[in-house]
Scaffold this active site. Structure first.
Site, short mmCIF file in Angstrom:
data_model
loop_
_atom_site.label_atom_id
_atom_site.label_comp_id
_atom_site.label_asym_id
_atom_site.label_seq_id
_atom_site.Cartn_x
_atom_site.Cartn_y
_atom_site.Cartn_z
N GLY A 168 0.82 -1.21 0.00
CA GLY A 168 0.00 0.00 0.00
C GLY A 168 0.84 1.25 0.00
N ASP A 169 1.83 1.31 0.89
CA ASP A 169 2.73 2.45 0.93
C ASP A 169 3.48 2.60 -0.38
OD1 ASP A 169 2.35 3.44 3.58
OD2 ASP A 169 3.48 1.75 4.36
N SER A 170 3.98 1.49 -0.91
CA SER A 170 4.78 1.54 -2.13
C SER A 170 3.95 1.96 -3.33
CB SER A 170 5.43 0.18 -2.39
OG SER A 170 6.33 -0.15 -1.35
N ALA A 173 3.35 5.69 -3.08
CA ALA A 173 4.59 6.39 -3.43
C ALA A 173 4.85 6.35 -4.93
CB ALA A 173 5.76 5.78 -2.67
#
Length: 397
Positions: A168-170, A173
């Site tokens: 999710g973070d990646s 980003a």
């Protein structure tokens, strides 16, 4: 060779992964990324990672590669003034604080744009800058759940599973970096910057294929299906004689015929139960059992060689050791060794994708805390040694 983004200066004020991975992607292709970190502590990513060598994180050298570390206490008036001075010299500011944080610090976009009308402000959060959920704390796992991904990962008879990486973070980003490049391109026409608002749940949702119209139009809810793709067969993980699994994707009619030939069962391609895509999907469990019973009698290496020779898509399920040993990975330099002052030659994944004329490059691994203070505050901003010493004495840098 001039890097693709060598004329772009990025100020990164994010922590952990969602903002910093955006900075990593931009830095991989030559952008000058100045990472601002808390004096004495730095980004928590400096301590993250399950395994540590010599007490050091093995994640930090990757996510902070190509970046310059400058310490700055953003909660102080003097630190906020340093940011304003840096913004005047920058193209992009990346942050992933909770919405409203920059505004409380007097670093809202309206203020920053007056300093530098060409500035791109890239903001990565759980829920975006607007909407009723915007003030909430939002980590990657929550965005994965809200975006629909967690529900479809795992086995049908078990609770939703995690992907095994901070996807999710990646994703947020990656979309942030994509949006930043789009905003930089638009700036070439307009001369004006803008805000890039990347929400974790929206980045995840953007990857969910036809999940939403399937429900809205057809009333179909995707469910967890483990290793298979429902109604697409054979396409699964199958056991081998060695005790390891391989993936085979032979669901297209012509490819299935080639698989049947390798199996020594060409008649299966004419069997009404398996002759068409629809028939194979309807008899998926039966066909998977048949293919699995055959693969279980075959040594892994010989089986893969035969499948590749016949043009049947297949592959091993790699661990890190497998990745490092693979000749294709080596030939394409998909993993590169980066010098590290304490860890020696540190292998890590190379920038992707590959550009023929202006490829990405890892110039150095994640830096020491405050390693570039003199360069950033002295050379770039022109602060004297006495001024820098005073800022350090006051805990600002």
């Amino acid at each position: 060779m001039v890097a693709a983004l060598s004329d772009i200066r990025v100020i990164e004020m994010g922590t952990l992964l969602a903002g910093p991975f955006c900075g990593q992607l931009l830095g991989d292709f030559g952008a000058e990324v100045i990472k601002l970190e808390d004096p004495g502590k730095g980004d928590p990513m400096r301590q993250w990672g399950r395994e540590k060598a010599h007490g050091q994180s093995l994640w930090w050298p990757v996510v902070a590669r190509n970046k310059k570390s400058a310490t700055c206490n953003l909660r102080t008036t003097a630190g906020q003034e340093l940011v304003r001075k840096l913004v005047a010299e920058a193209d992009v500011l990346v942050e992933n604080f909770r919405p409203g944080t920059l505004e409380r610090w007097g670093l809202d976009y309206e203020t920053l744009q007056k300093i530098n009308p060409r500035l791109i402000l890239t903001r990565v959060t759980g829920y975006g800058q607007t909407g009723p959920y915007a003030p909430r704390a939002g980590f990657g796992a929550i965005g994965e759940a809200m975006g629909g991904l967690r529900y479809v990962i795992g086995e049908a008879d078990r609770a939703p599973a995690r992907a095994g990486i901070s996807i999710g973070d990646s994703l947020a980003a990656t979309y942030a970096a994509y949006g930043t490049l789009a905003a930089l391109h638009a700036r070439e026409r307009t001369g004006q910057g803008q805000v890039v608002d990347s929400a974790i749940y929206e980045a995840v949702m953007a990857m969910m294929e036809s999940l939403i119209p399937e429900w809205a139009v057809a009333g179909y809810q995707r469910e967890r299906t483990g290793a298979i793709l429902p109604n697409v067969a054979p396409s699964n993980a199958y056991p081998t004689l060695d005790g390891s699994d391989i993936l085979i994707a032979a669901n297209q009619d012509t490819v299935f015929r080639r698989l049947c030939d390798v199996m020594g069962r060409p008649e299966l391609a004419q069997d009404p139960r398996y002759a068409t895509h629809g028939a194979r999907g309807a008899n998926q469990a039966e066909l998977d059992a048949l293919v699995g019973a055959w693969t279980a009698t075959q040594p892994n290496a010989e089986l893969l060689a035969a499948l590749h020779a016949a043009g049947v898509p297949a592959g091993g399920i790699y661990t890190a050791a497998d990745i490092l040993a693979d000749p294709h990975v080596k030939e394409r330099d998909a993993v590169v060794a980066v010098p590290h002052p304490e860890l020696g030659e540190l292998p890590m994944q190379a920038p992707a994708p590959k550009l023929s004329a202006t490829p990405g490059e890892i110039r150095w691994a994640g830096p020491a805390l405050g390693q570039h203070n003199d360069e950033v505050y002295g050379t770039l901003l022109g602060l004297s040694a006495d001024e820098r010493a005073a800022l350090a004495s006051d805990g600002v840098i």
